[in-house]
Design a protein around this motif. Structure first.
Motif, mmCIF file in Angstrom:
data_model
loop_
_atom_site.group_PDB
_atom_site.id
_atom_site.type_symbol
_atom_site.label_atom_id
_atom_site.label_comp_id
_atom_site.label_asym_id
_atom_site.label_seq_id
_atom_site.Cartn_x
_atom_site.Cartn_y
_atom_site.Cartn_z
ATOM 1 N N THR A 1 0.848 -1.189 0.000
ATOM 2 C CA THR A 1 0.000 0.000 0.000
ATOM 3 C C THR A 1 0.885 1.241 0.000
ATOM 4 O OG1 THR A 1 -0.099 -0.026 2.414
ATOM 5 C CG2 THR A 1 -1.866 -1.142 1.221
ATOM 6 N N GLY A 2 0.279 2.365 -0.347
ATOM 7 C CA GLY A 2 1.032 3.620 -0.383
ATOM 8 C C GLY A 2 1.881 3.718 -1.628
ATOM 9 N N ARG A 3 2.463 4.876 -1.834
ATOM 10 C CA ARG A 3 3.302 5.064 -3.017
ATOM 11 C C ARG A 3 4.707 4.547 -2.745
ATOM 12 N NH1 ARG A 3 6.656 9.623 -3.202
ATOM 13 N NH2 ARG A 3 6.604 10.953 -1.358
ATOM 14 N N PRO A 4 5.378 4.020 -3.753
ATOM 15 C CA PRO A 4 6.741 3.529 -3.549
ATOM 16 C C PRO A 4 7.702 4.679 -3.267
ATOM 17 C CG PRO A 4 6.157 3.469 -5.886
ATOM 18 C CD PRO A 4 4.912 3.828 -5.134
ATOM 19 N N LEU A 5 8.700 4.420 -2.425
ATOM 20 C CA LEU A 5 9.716 5.413 -2.079
ATOM 21 C C LEU A 5 11.086 4.907 -2.499
ATOM 22 C CD1 LEU A 5 8.498 6.427 1.506
ATOM 23 C CD2 LEU A 5 8.083 7.629 -0.654
ATOM 24 N N TRP A 6 11.988 5.862 -2.685
ATOM 25 C CA TRP A 6 13.341 5.513 -3.109
ATOM 26 C C TRP A 6 14.219 5.231 -1.890
ATOM 27 C CZ3 TRP A 6 14.976 4.287 -7.815
ATOM 28 C CH2 TRP A 6 14.237 4.716 -8.919
ATOM 29 N N LEU A 7 14.874 4.065 -1.911
ATOM 30 C CA LEU A 7 15.865 3.706 -0.893
ATOM 31 C C LEU A 7 17.261 3.839 -1.484
ATOM 32 C CD1 LEU A 7 14.250 0.281 0.118
ATOM 33 C CD2 LEU A 7 13.788 2.492 1.172
ATOM 34 N N HIS A 8 18.237 3.999 -0.620
ATOM 35 C CA HIS A 8 19.639 3.905 -1.035
ATOM 36 C C HIS A 8 20.218 2.747 -0.242
ATOM 37 C CE1 HIS A 8 23.286 5.303 -2.926
ATOM 38 N NE2 HIS A 8 23.921 5.199 -1.775
ATOM 39 N N ALA A 9 20.233 1.580 -0.866
ATOM 40 C CA ALA A 9 20.491 0.360 -0.108
ATOM 41 C C ALA A 9 21.265 -0.647 -0.950
ATOM 42 C CB ALA A 9 19.171 -0.253 0.356
ATOM 43 N N GLU A 10 21.756 -1.660 -0.270
ATOM 44 C CA GLU A 10 22.390 -2.798 -0.931
ATOM 45 C C GLU A 10 21.276 -3.790 -1.219
ATOM 46 O OE1 GLU A 10 26.560 -4.426 0.174
ATOM 47 O OE2 GLU A 10 25.095 -5.766 1.065
ATOM 48 N N SER A 11 20.713 -3.707 -2.408
ATOM 49 C CA SER A 11 19.441 -4.375 -2.678
ATOM 50 C C SER A 11 19.530 -5.889 -2.593
ATOM 51 C CB SER A 11 18.923 -3.959 -4.053
ATOM 52 O OG SER A 11 19.846 -4.291 -5.067
ATOM 53 N N LEU A 12 20.666 -6.470 -2.974
ATOM 54 C CA LEU A 12 20.760 -7.930 -2.966
ATOM 55 C C LEU A 12 20.656 -8.475 -1.547
ATOM 56 C CD1 LEU A 12 21.186 -10.533 -4.553
ATOM 57 C CD2 LEU A 12 23.651 -10.198 -4.301
ATOM 58 N N SER A 13 21.507 -7.978 -0.634
ATOM 59 C CA SER A 13 21.480 -8.495 0.735
ATOM 60 C C SER A 13 20.188 -8.094 1.447
ATOM 61 C CB SER A 13 22.691 -7.990 1.525
ATOM 62 O OG SER A 13 22.667 -6.575 1.660
ATOM 63 N N LEU A 14 19.658 -6.899 1.154
ATOM 64 C CA LEU A 14 18.411 -6.464 1.770
ATOM 65 C C LEU A 14 17.250 -7.340 1.310
ATOM 66 C CD1 LEU A 14 17.118 -4.436 3.655
ATOM 67 C CD2 LEU A 14 16.837 -2.885 1.719
ATOM 68 N N GLY A 15 17.272 -7.744 0.044
ATOM 69 C CA GLY A 15 16.253 -8.661 -0.443
ATOM 70 C C GLY A 15 16.312 -10.005 0.270
ATOM 71 N N VAL B 1 2.644 -4.368 3.425
ATOM 72 C CA VAL B 1 3.936 -3.670 3.465
ATOM 73 C C VAL B 1 3.750 -2.247 2.965
ATOM 74 C CG1 VAL B 1 6.306 -3.624 2.644
ATOM 75 C CG2 VAL B 1 5.203 -5.816 3.102
ATOM 76 N N GLU B 2 4.268 -1.310 3.731
ATOM 77 C CA GLU B 2 4.144 0.095 3.369
ATOM 78 C C GLU B 2 5.461 0.809 3.677
ATOM 79 O OE1 GLU B 2 1.199 3.942 4.084
ATOM 80 O OE2 GLU B 2 1.140 2.238 5.452
ATOM 81 N N ALA B 3 5.872 1.700 2.787
ATOM 82 C CA ALA B 3 7.069 2.512 3.000
ATOM 83 C C ALA B 3 6.640 3.912 3.437
ATOM 84 C CB ALA B 3 7.888 2.582 1.720
ATOM 85 N N LEU B 4 7.198 4.374 4.553
ATOM 86 C CA LEU B 4 6.880 5.692 5.096
ATOM 87 C C LEU B 4 8.143 6.532 5.120
ATOM 88 C CD1 LEU B 4 4.745 4.479 8.141
ATOM 89 C CD2 LEU B 4 3.909 5.248 5.906
ATOM 90 N N LEU B 5 8.027 7.799 4.747
ATOM 91 C CA LEU B 5 9.179 8.682 4.667
ATOM 92 C C LEU B 5 9.416 9.377 5.999
ATOM 93 C CD1 LEU B 5 11.376 9.795 2.791
ATOM 94 C CD2 LEU B 5 9.792 11.644 2.170
ATOM 95 N N GLY B 6 10.639 9.246 6.527
ATOM 96 C CA GLY B 6 11.033 9.940 7.743
ATOM 97 C C GLY B 6 12.188 10.879 7.455
ATOM 98 N N ASN B 7 12.881 11.339 8.477
ATOM 99 C CA ASN B 7 14.017 12.239 8.324
ATOM 100 C C ASN B 7 15.254 11.446 7.915
ATOM 101 O OD1 ASN B 7 15.792 14.363 8.440
ATOM 102 N ND2 ASN B 7 16.023 14.311 10.672
ATOM 103 N N ARG B 8 15.598 11.516 6.614
ATOM 104 C CA ARG B 8 16.721 10.791 6.020
ATOM 105 C C ARG B 8 16.508 9.282 5.982
ATOM 106 N NH1 ARG B 8 21.450 10.370 7.701
ATOM 107 N NH2 ARG B 8 21.029 10.485 9.926
#
Length: 554
Positions: free
Chosen positions: A212-226, A246-253
């Motif tokens: 749910t919610g709109r997708p947000l951009w992460l800066h992550a190591e996608s393979l290990s995070l997956g 599952v929902e992504a919420l935007l916080g401070n940084r």
């Protein structure tokens, strides 16, 4: 243009076969025998991060009106090659394939190590003065005899300096913790793409999931995070939770990735146990280690909605979150690709019916201590060159001197010029043969009087564990088949007949190159004689073997 680029570039088809590479790629992957046209990228670098990134970009293309963009990742090379920092982009859907740009990450790692070492040193240097200041303040506070005014002034100064130094110390600690993480291995990825990738790999093992919610951009190591997300979802299902949101919420940084379900939070000790377990596909990596890479932690708590709970993962937010394309930004210039090579490879089972023009070849030659392989003679030089699309790829060559671990007879040295001194410091066949096998891949082997060279290779199978089960074509037998009117079928005689210049005779590299040039001309003659497939060429060679076998009886 690619020749002039300092950045390394590989172009591959959908199956990872290399269609094009530039000199910068050769420099970074110098000495890697698997680099070559038509070879598999996955013989050079690890398959998992490449395929994972391809999947993410394809998902992005499918959901963003055909716009896939590019993605970065870090990839290990096979053998003892360098660690690569890569950027991957898809080619147009109608063409298929992808472009992989990369650089050697070793220099960057060294810079990070030096910087982190300096940072640690600076932090540690603050400990001693901070301790001394605090000790002095405690001594003064104990009530030792001192003029009241002086004591008050001294106390004020010490307290002020101690506070300033403490704040400075805490700031350095924070900077150290942020900088010591391997953020350069991370890349931008949308939360929805990450979840979709996890779902694609384990629908039966995971709870039913809704985003749910709109997708947000992460800066992550996608393979290990997956790997971590898949692991946690599996644990939730095993815990008796059949459905999650599952929902992504935007916080401070940060982007807070919340996994929500109806029920109670996961106990802290249970979650700690989940995170301490090695991930199923993470090569021994634990959940805690993935979180440490992202300067993060995970916890479970009550949800704001009554009767619901959540598992929260705070993850670094990408700056792309706040970037927007300007109204005057022009679309990228269209590019055109015409790589017929991507259509030329047939499955191994169909090789017999594959056209000779559609196969890849490795033409090779050996120099030896003598002519009796079954009586202990050994290889002292091994060289090869690749033929693709009927062209000799002179820059894709293999050449090694080999220590035979026995004396080289003087008569053999007079023949090829290789002495004991030349081979004393050379690697043995146990080192050279695996490298040669890697260079060959699944190409068709070609040699002049191939039975001789193949015998030397086959006799080393037990010692090296290297087996050559590739199809083999012999220019000697093909010459017999095509030119049965002449008894002259030495390498020099065939070269003269076909207009090939002989250079470097009786050196492995020279003879391999000469044989390759002969073979390219023989391919043209075979076509003229109706021999168009590998099976037909092997059959023609077998006819000559049968004839020679009959002749030997008389």
């Amino acid at each position: 243009m690619l020749r002039e680029l300092d950045a390394a570039v590989l172009v591959c088809d959908n199956e990872g076969r290399i269609l094009l590479y530039n000199p910068a790629a050769q420099r970074i992957l110098a000495g890697h025998e698997a680099l070559g046209l038509g070879r598999s990228l996955y013989d050079i670098c690890a398959r998992a991060p490449v395929e994972h990134t391809l999947e993410l970009l394809q998902l992005r293309r499918d959901t963003d009106d055909g716009k896939a963009g590019s993605a970065e990742f870090v990839c290990a090379t096979t053998g003892h090659g360098p660690l690569l920092h890569c950027r991957l982009s898809l080619l147009p859907a109608e063409d298929g394939g992808f472009v992989l740009g990369f650089e050697n990450a070793g220099a960057r790692i060294e810079r990070l190590v030096r910087r982190d070492s300096a940072l640690r040193h600076a932090v540690e240097n603050l400990r001693s003065p901070l301790t001394n200041l605090r000790a002095a303040a405690e001594t003064l506070s104990a009530g030792h005899a001192m003029d009241p005014v002086t004591q008050d002034t001294f106390l004020t100064m010490l307290e002020r300096e101690s506070q300033a130094l403490s704040e400075r110390f805490e700031g350095l600690v924070k900077v150290s913790q942020e900088r010591l993480s391997s953020r350069w291995t991370m890349a931008d990825i949308r939360s929805r793409d990450l979840i979709d990738s996890v779902l694609r790999h384990g629908l039966e093992q995971l709870p039913q999931l809704e985003q749910t919610g709109r997708p947000l951009w992460l800066h992550a190591e996608s393979l290990s995070l997956g790997f971590l997300l898949g692991h946690l979802l599996q644990q939730l299902k095993s815990y008796g939770i059949p459905y999650v949101n599952v929902e992504a919420l935007l916080g401070n940084r940060w982007v807070y990735l919340d996994i929500v379900w109806e029920g109670k939070p996961i106990p802290a000790d249970t979650l700690s146990n989940w995170l301490s377990k090695p991930l199923a596909y993470g090569e021994g990596l634990t959940g805690n280690e993935v979180l440490e890479r992202h300067d993060s932690e995970a916890w479970s708590q009550e949800h704001g909605r009554e009767g619901y709970a959540l598992l929260r993962l705070p993850l670094p937010a990408s700056q792309r979150q706040w970037e927007h394309a300007g109204p005057d930004r022009l679309p990228p210039r269209p590019e055109f690709y015409d790589f017929s090579l991507s259509e030329q490879r047939a499955p191994l089972a169909d090789l017999a019916s594959t056209r000779l023009d559609d196969l890849h070849y490795v033409v090779f030659d050996t120099e030896t201590t003598g002519l009796r392989p079954s009586e202990g003679d050994r290889i002292i030089s091994l060289a090869a060159i690749r033929v693709v699309n009927g062209r000799i790829l002179y820059n894709e060559a293999f050449e090694r001197i080999v220590n035979p671990e026995r004396k080289i007879p003087a008569a053999s040295t007079r023949f090829h010029g290789i002495t004991d001194a030349d081979v004393n410091d050379a690697p043995t066949i146990g080192t050279v043969l695996p490298a040669f096998r890697n260079f060959v891949g699944d190409a068709v082997l070609v040699a002049h009087n191939a039975a001789f060279d193949m015998k030397f290779l086959q006799l080393q199978e037990a010692n090296t564990g290297v087996r050559f089960d590739n199809p083999v074509l012999d220019t000697l037998l093909l010459s017999f088949y095509l030119h049965d009117h002449t008894p002259e079928h030495t390498l020099e005689a065939i070269a003269k007949r076909l207009g090939v210049k002989v250079e470097g005779r009786h050196t492995a590299a020279g003879d391999a190159t000469t044989t390759a040039e002969i073979f390219v001309r023989l391919l043209e003659l075979l076509r003229a004689h109706g021999i168009e497939t590998l099976g037909q060429a092997l059959g023609a060679a077998e006819e000559i073997v049968d004839v020679r076998r009959m002749q030997s009886r008389f």
